[in-house]
Scaffold this motif. Sequence first.
Motif, PDB file in Angstrom:
ATOM      1  N   SER A   1      -9.357   2.713  -7.306  1.00 13.65           N
ATOM      2  CA  SER A   1      -9.624   3.189  -5.955  1.00 13.65           C
ATOM      3  C   SER A   1     -10.697   2.282  -5.359  1.00 13.65           C
ATOM      4  O   SER A   1     -11.505   1.698  -6.079  1.00 13.65           O
ATOM      5  CB  SER A   1     -10.093   4.640  -5.975  1.00 13.65           C
ATOM      6  OG  SER A   1      -9.061   5.487  -6.437  1.00 13.65           O
ATOM      7  N   ARG A   2     -10.712   2.170  -4.020  1.00 15.72           N
ATOM      8  CA  ARG A   2     -11.574   1.179  -3.391  1.00 15.72           C
ATOM      9  C   ARG A   2     -12.389   1.796  -2.257  1.00 15.72           C
ATOM     10  O   ARG A   2     -11.836   2.491  -1.404  1.00 15.72           O
ATOM     11  CB  ARG A   2     -10.738   0.010  -2.866  1.00 15.72           C
ATOM     12  CG  ARG A   2      -9.847  -0.596  -3.939  1.00 15.72           C
ATOM     13  CD  ARG A   2      -9.046  -1.766  -3.436  1.00 15.72           C
ATOM     14  NE  ARG A   2      -8.109  -2.241  -4.444  1.00 15.72           N
ATOM     15  CZ  ARG A   2      -7.538  -3.439  -4.433  1.00 15.72           C
ATOM     16  NH1 ARG A   2      -7.812  -4.285  -3.451  1.00 15.72           N
ATOM     17  NH2 ARG A   2      -6.699  -3.803  -5.384  1.00 15.72           N
TER      18      ARG A   2
ATOM     19  N   GLN B   1      -8.708  -3.536   0.757  1.00 12.93           N
ATOM     20  CA  GLN B   1      -7.976  -2.364   0.298  1.00 12.93           C
ATOM     21  C   GLN B   1      -6.631  -2.722  -0.332  1.00 12.93           C
ATOM     22  O   GLN B   1      -6.101  -1.944  -1.127  1.00 12.93           O
ATOM     23  CB  GLN B   1      -7.734  -1.398   1.465  1.00 12.93           C
ATOM     24  CG  GLN B   1      -8.967  -0.658   1.933  1.00 12.93           C
ATOM     25  CD  GLN B   1      -9.446   0.385   0.941  1.00 12.93           C
ATOM     26  OE1 GLN B   1      -8.729   0.802   0.043  1.00 12.93           O
ATOM     27  NE2 GLN B   1     -10.695   0.816   1.100  1.00 12.93           N
TER      28      GLN B   1
ATOM     29  N   LEU C   1       0.812  -1.214   0.000  1.00 14.54           N
ATOM     30  CA  LEU C   1       0.000   0.000   0.000  1.00 14.54           C
ATOM     31  C   LEU C   1       0.849   1.270   0.000  1.00 14.54           C
ATOM     32  O   LEU C   1       0.339   2.362   0.243  1.00 14.54           O
ATOM     33  CB  LEU C   1      -0.953   0.004   1.204  1.00 14.54           C
ATOM     34  CG  LEU C   1      -2.088  -1.020   1.140  1.00 14.54           C
ATOM     35  CD1 LEU C   1      -2.919  -0.977   2.423  1.00 14.54           C
ATOM     36  CD2 LEU C   1      -2.987  -0.779  -0.072  1.00 14.54           C
TER      37      LEU C   1
ATOM     38  N   SER D   1      -5.016  -0.297 -11.093  1.00 14.51           N
ATOM     39  CA  SER D   1      -5.163  -0.181  -9.645  1.00 14.51           C
ATOM     40  C   SER D   1      -6.332   0.743  -9.314  1.00 14.51           C
ATOM     41  O   SER D   1      -6.161   1.954  -9.169  1.00 14.51           O
ATOM     42  CB  SER D   1      -3.876   0.355  -9.006  1.00 14.51           C
ATOM     43  OG  SER D   1      -3.979   0.389  -7.597  1.00 14.51           O
TER      44      SER D   1
ATOM     45  N   HIS E   1      -7.091   7.055  -2.621  1.00  8.47           N
ATOM     46  CA  HIS E   1      -7.060   5.697  -3.171  1.00  8.47           C
ATOM     47  C   HIS E   1      -8.004   4.731  -2.465  1.00  8.47           C
ATOM     48  O   HIS E   1      -8.282   3.643  -2.989  1.00  8.47           O
ATOM     49  CB  HIS E   1      -5.628   5.157  -3.109  1.00  8.47           C
ATOM     50  CG  HIS E   1      -4.633   6.064  -3.750  1.00  8.47           C
ATOM     51  ND1 HIS E   1      -3.930   7.013  -3.030  1.00  8.47           N
ATOM     52  CD2 HIS E   1      -4.261   6.198  -5.042  1.00  8.47           C
ATOM     53  CE1 HIS E   1      -3.141   7.676  -3.856  1.00  8.47           C
ATOM     54  NE2 HIS E   1      -3.328   7.212  -5.081  1.00  8.47           N
ATOM     55  N   GLY E   2      -8.460   5.098  -1.284  1.00  7.13           N
ATOM     56  CA  GLY E   2      -9.343   4.188  -0.561  1.00  7.13           C
ATOM     57  C   GLY E   2     -10.191   4.923   0.448  1.00  7.13           C
ATOM     58  O   GLY E   2      -9.809   5.973   0.981  1.00  7.13           O
TER      59      GLY E   2
ATOM     60  N   GLY F   1      -7.334   9.076  -8.008  1.00  9.05           N
ATOM     61  CA  GLY F   1      -6.421   8.077  -7.463  1.00  9.05           C
ATOM     62  C   GLY F   1      -6.431   6.760  -8.193  1.00  9.05           C
ATOM     63  O   GLY F   1      -5.584   5.893  -7.949  1.00  9.05           O
TER      64      GLY F   1
ATOM     65  N   ARG G   1      -0.342   4.974  -1.245  1.00  9.25           N
ATOM     66  CA  ARG G   1      -1.805   5.057  -1.288  1.00  9.25           C
ATOM     67  C   ARG G   1      -2.332   5.778  -0.047  1.00  9.25           C
ATOM     68  O   ARG G   1      -1.864   5.543   1.071  1.00  9.25           O
ATOM     69  CB  ARG G   1      -2.428   3.665  -1.404  1.00  9.25           C
ATOM     70  CG  ARG G   1      -2.084   2.982  -2.728  1.00  9.25           C
ATOM     71  CD  ARG G   1      -2.711   1.619  -2.867  1.00  9.25           C
ATOM     72  NE  ARG G   1      -4.153   1.663  -3.116  1.00  9.25           N
ATOM     73  CZ  ARG G   1      -4.708   1.818  -4.315  1.00  9.25           C
ATOM     74  NH1 ARG G   1      -3.947   2.000  -5.377  1.00  9.25           N
ATOM     75  NH2 ARG G   1      -6.023   1.807  -4.459  1.00  9.25           N
ATOM     76  N   THR G   2      -3.286   6.651  -0.259  1.00  9.05           N
ATOM     77  CA  THR G   2      -3.925   7.406   0.815  1.00  9.05           C
ATOM     78  C   THR G   2      -5.327   6.860   1.025  1.00  9.05           C
ATOM     79  O   THR G   2      -6.111   6.768   0.074  1.00  9.05           O
ATOM     80  CB  THR G   2      -3.982   8.903   0.473  1.00  9.05           C
ATOM     81  OG1 THR G   2      -2.655   9.411   0.330  1.00  9.05           O
ATOM     82  CG2 THR G   2      -4.703   9.682   1.570  1.00  9.05           C
ATOM     83  N   ILE G   3      -5.649   6.506   2.276  1.00 13.23           N
ATOM     84  CA  ILE G   3      -6.919   5.861   2.585  1.00 13.23           C
ATOM     85  C   ILE G   3      -7.562   6.562   3.774  1.00 13.23           C
ATOM     86  O   ILE G   3      -6.893   6.850   4.773  1.00 13.23           O
ATOM     87  CB  ILE G   3      -6.717   4.362   2.895  1.00 13.23           C
ATOM     88  CG1 ILE G   3      -6.079   3.657   1.683  1.00 13.23           C
ATOM     89  CG2 ILE G   3      -8.034   3.695   3.279  1.00 13.23           C
ATOM     90  CD1 ILE G   3      -5.663   2.222   1.960  1.00 13.23           C
TER      91      ILE G   3
ATOM     92  N   ALA H   1       0.372   2.236   3.853  1.00 12.23           N
ATOM     93  CA  ALA H   1      -0.584   3.277   3.472  1.00 12.23           C
ATOM     94  C   ALA H   1      -0.436   4.522   4.337  1.00 12.23           C
ATOM     95  O   ALA H   1      -0.027   4.455   5.502  1.00 12.23           O
ATOM     96  CB  ALA H   1      -2.012   2.752   3.593  1.00 12.23           C
TER      97      ALA H   1
END
Length: 320
Positions: free
Chosen positions: A174-175, A274, A39, A172, A122-123, A167, A42-44, A66
């Motif tokens: 985003s989730r 994620q 991760l 890949s 990203h999440g 994102g 990635r920013t969640i 993350a």
Amino acid sequence: MPLPRLLDAVLDRLVVPGYSKMGYAVRRAGFRALPAGCLDGRTIIVTGAGGGLGAATVRGLVALGARVEMVVRDRARGEQTRDAVRDEHPGAAVDVAVCDVSSLADVRRYAAEVRDREPALHGLVHNAGVMPPQRTETAEGHELALATHVLGPFLLTRELRPVLRAGATPTSPSRVVLVSSGGMYTASLPTDDPEFRTGTYSGGAAYARTKRMQVVLAELLADDLAGDGIVVHSMHPGWADTPGVAGSMPGFHRVTGPLLRTEEQGADTIVWLQAAAEPGHSTGVFWHDRAPRPTHYLPRAAETPQARAALWTLCVDATS
């Protein structure tokens, strides 16, 4: 080695072995370890992150690299949890933001702040939850469980759509993950009285109804966001030993205590959704212990197209 499908299904349908720590222990033997650093970059965002499953989710995400923003109602509690995460994971990129997900005005304020400062997201994990002891309305006139579990997440997802889109890449997505509950199996989609204005109010019933709504909402959002490279899933964590369970369902907690999962075990599938490759190749799926699960045990219980459309209309009208 993965658990045979028939045995896995039996554990799931019997509930007690499947939802408890026994089910997790049996299934875990077949889990593949998530790669270190998978991760990175990635920013969640995780709502309801001050404790319980939310805090466990934050710990799992930062352990994989993350950058996480913890969304909480109580800043002091959030900062205490953040500091504990940083102690456990030195150098972890984890911050605290305050937002009451049940307040549509506060969701709009917070989402605008995120759009202003974040080029990409990203999440998003919708974990904030409540089980009101009596019927309570928000300042905007919505029943509290509905506002927290359904309307707030719907609005936040749509308000953050531009940064979630930014994102996403072709390989890949985003989730978005909605944390539901196995209790949703006991409820049907409430279309006639979604605000629970009639009948005898029960916090447990309101919780189950809105958790059912979350599962359907995930499917609807999956269709709505598919063209933007955003996948949407729902899941249930099984029976986990969290402060929320102990406080809202003391009798259940007392009886099932020895069977309850740890917070980390309950949050495992949230983190996996994620981070793992498999859920990035699908959308609108309901998961438990890293496997797709049926949303109904009886086919005739499935929601009608009219009921699904009514839920979407409710969300749009309430948040417009």
